[in-house]
Design an enzyme around this catalytic site. Structure first.
Site, mmCIF file in Angstrom:
data_model
loop_
_atom_site.group_PDB
_atom_site.id
_atom_site.type_symbol
_atom_site.label_atom_id
_atom_site.label_comp_id
_atom_site.label_asym_id
_atom_site.label_seq_id
_atom_site.Cartn_x
_atom_site.Cartn_y
_atom_site.Cartn_z
ATOM 1 N N ASP A 1 -21.633 33.207 -53.145
ATOM 2 C CA ASP A 1 -22.221 33.766 -51.938
ATOM 3 C C ASP A 1 -22.983 35.057 -52.242
ATOM 4 O O ASP A 1 -22.448 35.953 -52.912
ATOM 5 C CB ASP A 1 -21.046 34.068 -50.985
ATOM 6 C CG ASP A 1 -21.470 34.317 -49.572
ATOM 7 O OD1 ASP A 1 -21.933 33.373 -48.923
ATOM 8 O OD2 ASP A 1 -21.322 35.466 -49.110
ATOM 9 N N GLU B 1 -26.178 31.935 -54.608
ATOM 10 C CA GLU B 1 -27.036 32.135 -53.435
ATOM 11 C C GLU B 1 -27.723 33.488 -53.579
ATOM 12 O O GLU B 1 -27.052 34.510 -53.740
ATOM 13 C CB GLU B 1 -26.183 32.104 -52.161
ATOM 14 C CG GLU B 1 -27.025 32.153 -50.901
ATOM 15 C CD GLU B 1 -26.290 32.709 -49.689
ATOM 16 O OE1 GLU B 1 -26.699 32.394 -48.572
ATOM 17 O OE2 GLU B 1 -25.310 33.467 -49.856
ATOM 18 N N HIS C 1 -25.168 25.393 -44.127
ATOM 19 C CA HIS C 1 -24.474 25.885 -42.929
ATOM 20 C C HIS C 1 -25.141 27.101 -42.299
ATOM 21 O O HIS C 1 -24.714 27.551 -41.240
ATOM 22 C CB HIS C 1 -23.028 26.221 -43.303
ATOM 23 C CG HIS C 1 -22.952 27.384 -44.259
ATOM 24 N ND1 HIS C 1 -23.432 27.312 -45.549
ATOM 25 C CD2 HIS C 1 -22.499 28.638 -44.098
ATOM 26 C CE1 HIS C 1 -23.263 28.489 -46.138
ATOM 27 N NE2 HIS C 1 -22.688 29.315 -45.281
ATOM 28 N N ASP C 2 -26.150 27.668 -42.959
ATOM 29 C CA ASP C 2 -26.854 28.837 -42.429
ATOM 30 C C ASP C 2 -28.245 28.502 -41.895
ATOM 31 O O ASP C 2 -28.935 29.384 -41.376
ATOM 32 C CB ASP C 2 -27.053 29.890 -43.533
ATOM 33 C CG ASP C 2 -25.756 30.486 -44.024
ATOM 34 O OD1 ASP C 2 -24.796 30.570 -43.232
ATOM 35 O OD2 ASP C 2 -25.711 30.885 -45.208
ATOM 36 N N ASP D 1 -16.482 27.839 -52.827
ATOM 37 C CA ASP D 1 -17.348 28.943 -52.450
ATOM 38 C C ASP D 1 -16.686 30.223 -52.946
ATOM 39 O O ASP D 1 -15.472 30.387 -52.823
ATOM 40 C CB ASP D 1 -17.474 28.989 -50.917
ATOM 41 C CG ASP D 1 -18.873 29.331 -50.458
ATOM 42 O OD1 ASP D 1 -19.368 30.389 -50.898
ATOM 43 O OD2 ASP D 1 -19.448 28.570 -49.670
HETATM 44 C C1 GLC Z 1 -23.942 33.849 -47.071
HETATM 45 C C2 GLC Z 1 -23.235 32.718 -46.372
HETATM 46 C C3 GLC Z 1 -23.211 33.007 -44.907
HETATM 47 C C4 GLC Z 1 -22.432 34.281 -44.694
HETATM 48 C C5 GLC Z 1 -22.988 35.411 -45.534
HETATM 49 C C6 GLC Z 1 -22.006 36.524 -45.638
HETATM 50 O O1 GLC Z 1 -25.260 33.942 -46.705
HETATM 51 O O2 GLC Z 1 -23.846 31.507 -46.668
HETATM 52 O O3 GLC Z 1 -22.673 31.968 -44.148
HETATM 53 O O4 GLC Z 1 -22.459 34.639 -43.350
HETATM 54 O O5 GLC Z 1 -23.271 35.039 -46.853
HETATM 55 O O6 GLC Z 1 -20.909 36.124 -46.409
#
Ligand code: GLC
Length: 599
Positions: free
Chosen positions: A229, A287, A361-362, A122
């Site tokens: 991320d 992402e 995980h979100d 990540d």
């Molecule tokens: C992304 C991650 C999440 C995190 C956010 C800030 O969305 O997947 O878990 O809280 O970024 O880093």
């Protein structure tokens, strides 16, 4: 699956690491791959402190090898104060002691490579922790690193620290304003997430070079790619304009100003070149909340040398009331979901590539959100959701426990939650007068902790996750839903995932076939046709908890109606059923069949 050929890391900057074994990667290898996401905190705890760790993952790798996955995506294990469970990084080149050591990570990379599994890190570089040395230095207005973050004075005419004095009206993702006043200088810094996650200023070339150098260091250490991320937040509208304010909302939206900015493609292409992402055939997935098909087409166009694929949020934002936030729950009619995935399939058919995911995980657990997690339908709906997703074109991502049909946490009290987003949401909504039951109801459906309860390995206390007290409660249903119970059961969700993953590896129709959605408006059936090289696969999936008859009785008007479908499946072979042995024109609740046509 065989292990990779390996060569020792070379070059003056190469770390002396036993796990550093760059593997040979073929161009486009990720197009037939299946990725498995591990959330280290919740996967396996080797030392009894209640928190999952790297040796725990290494000890459980055979589970992943047996599943047949190609890539392990590791959520952050970097050194971190853990304000956001590791998405707040204070040292990009070290492992947090709660997860182990760099040597443990080298050992995990080597153990993955030995099993033919690649490892993707990540990469969290839109922001750092406020405890990262870069930010600590940046707090000094005279420091050369001041410009590495977004420091701004109070809004003109406002006294710093007074209501409305923030430089703009953006709200943070974890409640409250997106600006934090630093008393030392009297200026604010931008944090799109928590105040302990200050946003890096990618406009500054030194920031970018520091990130690329860090990425090269990891590549030399043996990693096979990066999950990036919120990577579309690295280019912002530098005027930082106020965002639209929804009725009753305490802050404006950080969209569109904070994301998909004018330099996004430039930064990604620069990173691609500087890190050698292309030459080394590293897997890259960005992402991208708030990104559209148009943005994804650009970013994933191979000719542009940016990223392999992106994570869209469109399909996980559909069960939200119009104009609301994720907490404003709404029903999701099947045709809406089908059409959305179809639009991405068609949008990226001739250029670019899709990622495919139901959860991570979100997000809440797939079977609880899109399926039916009642005892009666859990297994079938988990299998059918998997069939539908894995028969789309793109690279599927499996989130830990999804392969068991793990369900949402079922928490009923705020004291059970650990996630900063959930805890802050509860406090903020109470402050705005929202009834407590309503807040708890939306948390039980949408909290990120639903995905983060510990992995269920067996039916022992704490599910075999830890011998200590788990940091987040284990789901009581681990007594029946666990790896040990599913392992040798041919009717398990796990067995179905194995079959789907194997099919992707062996059948080019799955990985490369053209995509067509049939019966788009049908409210129970999800029907997909994939074609390639004179062969076709047809998915007929009943995505409902009621039986569904294909015998509709209407006049045949073409293949896109039920009569056409009946004709299609009449003599076809079922390649992959959820309900082996069942035939005929009625599908059981959550039954799906993959039919094969052609030689
Ligand atoms: C992304 C991650 C999440 C995190 C956010 C800030 O969305 O997947 O878990 O809280 O970024 O880093």
């Amino acid at each position: 699956m065989s292990s990779f050929d390996a060569a020792p890391a070379a070059g003056p900057d190469a770390p002396a690491a036993p796990g550093a074994r760059p593997s040979l990667r073929e161009p486009g290898w990720w197009r037939t791959a299946v990725v498995y996401q591990v959330y280290p905190r919740s996967f396996a705890d080797s030392d009894g402190d209640g928190v999952g760790d790297l040796p725990g993952i290494t000890a459980r790798l055979d589970h992943l090898a047996n599943l047949g996955i190609d890539v392990l995506w590791l959520s952050p294990v970097y050194r971190s104060p853990m304000d956001d469970n590791g998405y707040d990084i204070s040292d990009y080149r070290d492992v947090d002691p709660s997860f182990g050591t760099l040597a443990d990570l080298d050992a995990l990379i080597a153990a993955c490579h030995d099993r033919g599994i690649r490892l993707v890190m990540d990469l969290v570089v839109n922001h750092t922790s406020d405890e990262h040395p870069w930010f600590v230095e940046s707090r000094d207005p005279r420091s050369p690193k001041r410009d590495w973050y977004w420091w701004r004075p109070a809004r003109p005419g406002h006294e710093p620290g007074t209501p409305g004095a923030e430089p703009n009206n953006w709200g943070a993702a974890f409640s409250g304003p997106a600006w934090h006043l630093d008393a030392a200088s009297g200026e604010y810094y931008l944090h799109l997430f928590s105040p302990k996650q200050p946003d890096l200023n990618w406009e500054n070339p030194q920031v970018r070079q520091a990130v690329y150098a860090m990425m090269r260091w990891w590549v030399e250490r043996g990693v096979d790619g990066f999950r990036m991320d919120v990577i579309n937040f690295i280019s912002k509208d530098v005027t930082l304009p106020d965002g639209p304010v929804a009725p009753g909302a305490p802050h404006g939206s950080a969209f569109p100003g904070s994301a998909n900015g004018p330099r996004l493609d430039e930064f990604l292409a620069e990173m691609h070149a500087a890190v050698g992402l292309g030459e080394q055939h590293l897997l890259t997935v960005g992402e991208m909340p708030g990104s559209t098909i148009e943005v994804a087409r650009r970013v994933t166009d191979p000719a542009r040398d940016e990223l392999n694929m992106v994570f869209t949020f469109e399909h996980v934002d559909l069960d939200v009331a119009p104009g609301g936030t994720k907490w404003d729950l709404a029903d999701l009619p099947l045709p809406v979901l089908k059409r959305n995935l179809e639009s991405w399939q068609l949008g990226l058919a001739d250029v670019g590539w899709n990622s495919l995911y139901w959860n991570n995980h979100d997000q809440p657990r797939a079977v609880s959100r899109f399926g039916d997690d009642s005892p009666e339908h859990r297994v079938s709906s988990a299998k059918t959701l998997a069939t539908v997703l894995h028969l789309h074109r793109g690279t599927p991502f499996v989130y830990q426990g999804e392969e068991l049909g793990m369900t949402n946490a079922g928490f009923a009290q705020i004291g059970q939650y650990r996630d900063i987003e959930s805890v802050n949401r509860h406090a903020a909504a109470l402050g705005l007068g929202t009834p407590a039951e309503e807040i708890l109801r939306s948390l039980s459906v949408k909290s990120r902790d639903n995905a983060r309860t510990p992995m269920q390995w067996d039916d022992s206390p704490h599910a075999g996750f830890t011998t200590g007290e788990p940091w987040l409660a284990v789901n009581p249903n681990h007594t029946s839903i666990n790896v040990a119970a599913a392992q040798d059961d041919p009717a398990s969700v796990l067995a179905h995932y194995r079959a789907l993953i194997a099919l992707r590896h062996t059948d080019p129709v799955v990985s490369e076939g053209d995509f067509e959605l049939l019966l788009p408006d049908h409210e129970q059936l999800w029907v997909i046709r994939r074609t390639h090289g004179g062969r076709a696969l047809l998915v007929v999936a009943n995505c409902s908890s009621q039986p569904c008859a294909l015998a509709g009785g209407e006049e045949p008007t073409g293949e896109d109606d039920l009569a056409g479908l009946r004709a299609l499946v009449a003599d076809a072979d079922v390649l992959l059923p959820t309900h082996p042995g069942r035939q005929g024109l009625e599908l059981a609740p959550w039954e799906s069949r993959v039919y094969a046509f052609g030689a």
